[in-house]
Write a protein that holds these residues in place. Structure first.
Motif, PDB file in Angstrom:
ATOM      1  N   THR A  95       0.809  -1.215   0.000  1.00 48.20           N
ATOM      2  CA  THR A  95       0.000   0.000   0.000  1.00 48.20           C
ATOM      3  C   THR A  95       0.843   1.267   0.000  1.00 48.20           C
ATOM      4  O   THR A  95       0.290   2.367  -0.052  1.00 48.20           O
ATOM      5  N   GLY A  96       2.169   1.153   0.096  1.00 48.84           N
ATOM      6  CA  GLY A  96       3.041   2.304  -0.111  1.00 48.84           C
ATOM      7  C   GLY A  96       3.534   3.008   1.132  1.00 48.84           C
ATOM      8  O   GLY A  96       4.434   3.847   1.055  1.00 48.84           O
ATOM      9  N   LYS A 113      -0.366  -5.352  -9.517  1.00 49.53           N
ATOM     10  CA  LYS A 113      -0.381  -4.705 -10.823  1.00 49.53           C
ATOM     11  C   LYS A 113      -1.194  -3.413 -10.733  1.00 49.53           C
ATOM     12  O   LYS A 113      -2.001  -3.235  -9.840  1.00 49.53           O
ATOM     13  N   GLY A 114      -0.960  -2.532 -11.677  1.00 48.25           N
ATOM     14  CA  GLY A 114      -1.832  -1.368 -11.765  1.00 48.25           C
ATOM     15  C   GLY A 114      -1.116  -0.042 -11.865  1.00 48.25           C
ATOM     16  O   GLY A 114      -1.669   0.929 -12.370  1.00 48.25           O
ATOM     17  N   GLU A 168       1.333   7.734  -7.050  1.00 44.95           N
ATOM     18  CA  GLU A 168       0.445   8.803  -6.563  1.00 44.95           C
ATOM     19  C   GLU A 168       0.140   8.616  -5.078  1.00 44.95           C
ATOM     20  O   GLU A 168       0.104   9.595  -4.313  1.00 44.95           O
ATOM     21  N   GLU A 169      -0.057   7.378  -4.643  1.00 41.77           N
ATOM     22  CA  GLU A 169      -0.371   7.131  -3.236  1.00 41.77           C
ATOM     23  C   GLU A 169       0.813   7.467  -2.339  1.00 41.77           C
ATOM     24  O   GLU A 169       0.638   8.041  -1.250  1.00 41.77           O
ATOM     25  N   ILE A 170       2.023   7.150  -2.754  1.00 44.37           N
ATOM     26  CA  ILE A 170       3.204   7.469  -1.949  1.00 44.37           C
ATOM     27  C   ILE A 170       3.382   8.976  -1.830  1.00 44.37           C
ATOM     28  O   ILE A 170       3.694   9.497  -0.753  1.00 44.37           O
ATOM     29  N   ARG A 171       3.172   9.686  -2.923  1.00 39.94           N
ATOM     30  CA  ARG A 171       3.261  11.142  -2.861  1.00 39.94           C
ATOM     31  C   ARG A 171       2.212  11.724  -1.921  1.00 39.94           C
ATOM     32  O   ARG A 171       2.490  12.676  -1.163  1.00 39.94           O
ATOM     33  N   ARG A 172       1.007  11.147  -1.945  1.00 41.18           N
ATOM     34  CA  ARG A 172      -0.044  11.623  -1.029  1.00 41.18           C
ATOM     35  C   ARG A 172       0.343  11.373   0.420  1.00 41.18           C
ATOM     36  O   ARG A 172       0.188  12.246   1.279  1.00 41.18           O
ATOM     37  N   LEU A 173       0.857  10.186   0.707  1.00 42.64           N
ATOM     38  CA  LEU A 173       1.254   9.860   2.078  1.00 42.64           C
ATOM     39  C   LEU A 173       2.369  10.766   2.568  1.00 42.64           C
ATOM     40  O   LEU A 173       2.356  11.223   3.718  1.00 42.64           O
ATOM     41  N   PHE A 183       4.992 -10.564 -10.702  1.00 45.53           N
ATOM     42  CA  PHE A 183       4.718 -11.963 -11.058  1.00 45.53           C
ATOM     43  C   PHE A 183       3.228 -12.248 -11.226  1.00 45.53           C
ATOM     44  O   PHE A 183       2.734 -13.296 -10.827  1.00 45.53           O
ATOM     45  N   GLY A 184       2.530 -11.273 -11.785  1.00 45.61           N
ATOM     46  CA  GLY A 184       1.118 -11.488 -12.076  1.00 45.61           C
ATOM     47  C   GLY A 184       0.167 -10.787 -11.144  1.00 45.61           C
ATOM     48  O   GLY A 184      -1.029 -10.733 -11.400  1.00 45.61           O
TER      49      GLY A 184
END
Length: 312
Positions: free
Chosen positions: A190-191, A214-215, A220-225, A245-246
């Motif tokens: 989750t970063g 994946k995704g 963006e989430e790390i910058r927000r945190l 790995f998938g």
């Protein structure tokens, strides 16, 4: 059901009484795949911090527990999937420190099945499990949905434990690694761990995160945190998206063979869903020549290979 109790008053966060092993051990391993490139490999053994709250579980939960206690809260509510190590760590923290715990579990169909080992341990530690549909789970952060799930007065910890308090807690990991490594690798769910790790490192160090999902949404989430925790961007960090790995909980024969080989070389069984992917990624980067000769690379071992304990 018998429960282990602590000597702490209910709803307090005397986390020092749990005797965490801090700073966590840092050990060098001789690995020819790094050595032939002129690199050193260090393992930051965060998995040894505490048997019930290992790795980044301790670093992310401890500041949240202190905030909950300061607010006078007696109950923690958090979220996770069927094999969530965050749920398991929160349940253990509640048992050890006297908090009530509620776990909102993704997938209402799971309520009709026997509990898997991770959820069974949550229940044994006193966590009340609430199974919700996957569609409702995706809306868990919407105010009206959250209000329907959280009893009045409970302290809400986000999925994975990643919030501003967790990022500040993980900054200590970076500070423990100052002056001993040039590059630090860590698995990312989750970063929150990477956000704090990068903030704690010195200016001449950098962190590499290895997402297990994946995704491509983590940046963006790390910058927000970091904005919420530190008021802006902190530290040098990058993400390597090639080694999931998938996706989450996915494994391949190639990854399993790497983990078995690493264990044979160094006597350290690897947790397969986070730690093995991170070390596979670091090893690949080393063999590709991504690090100049003379670089010291540290790998954060965020979880052990035992049943039910993974990484972030």
């Amino acid at each position: 059901m018998d429960r282990v109790t602590s000597d702490n008053p209910p709803g307090t966060a005397d986390t020092a009484a749990l005797r965490p092993l801090l700073p966590s051990p840092l050990v060098e391993v001789a690995d020819e795949r790094f050595a032939r490139r002129g690199l050193r490999l260090l393992l930051k053994r965060d998995d040894l911090i505490h048997p019930d709250l290992p790795g980044n579980k301790w670093r992310k939960l401890e500041p949240n527990l202190r905030e909950a206690a300061a607010a006078g809260t007696r109950t923690l509510l958090t979220f996770g999937g069927a094999y969530s190590n965050h749920l398991r760590a929160t349940a253990a923290a509640g048992r050890l420190l006297g908090f009530g715990t509620i776990g909102v579990v993704r997938g209402d169909e799971l309520a009709d099945l026997p509990l898997n080992p991770s959820l069974a341990q949550c229940a044994a530690d006193g966590m009340r499990l609430r199974f919700v549909s996957r569609s409702l789970y995706r809306r868990k952060n919407e105010p009206d949905v959250l209000a329907s799930l959280a009893p009045p007065g409970c302290f809400v910890v986000p999925e994975g434990g990643s919030n501003a308090a967790a990022a500040r807690g993980c900054a200590e990991l970076g500070r423990e690694l100052r002056g001993v490594a040039d590059v630090v690798g860590v698995a990312c769910g989750t970063g929150g761990t990477l956000a704090g790790l990068a903030a704690g490192l010195a200016g001449d160090q950098r962190a590499i995160g290895f997402p297990v999902l994946k995704g491509g949404f983590l940046g963006e989430e790390i910058r927000r945190l970091q904005q919420e925790a530190f008021g802006g961007a902190r530290g040098a960090w990058t993400l390597e998206d090639r080694f999931h790995f998938g996706g989450y909980a996915k494994r391949t024969p190639e990854l399993d063979a790497f983990a078995e080989d690493f264990a044979a070389r160094h006597g350290l069984p690897l947790e397969p869903l986070y730690v093995a992917k991170m070390l596979y990624g670091l090893t690949t980067l080393a063999e590709e020549g991504a690090f100049p000769a003379g670089t010291t690379v540290a790998a954060v071992i965020t979880g052990g290979a035992g049943v039910g304990w993974a990484g972030p």
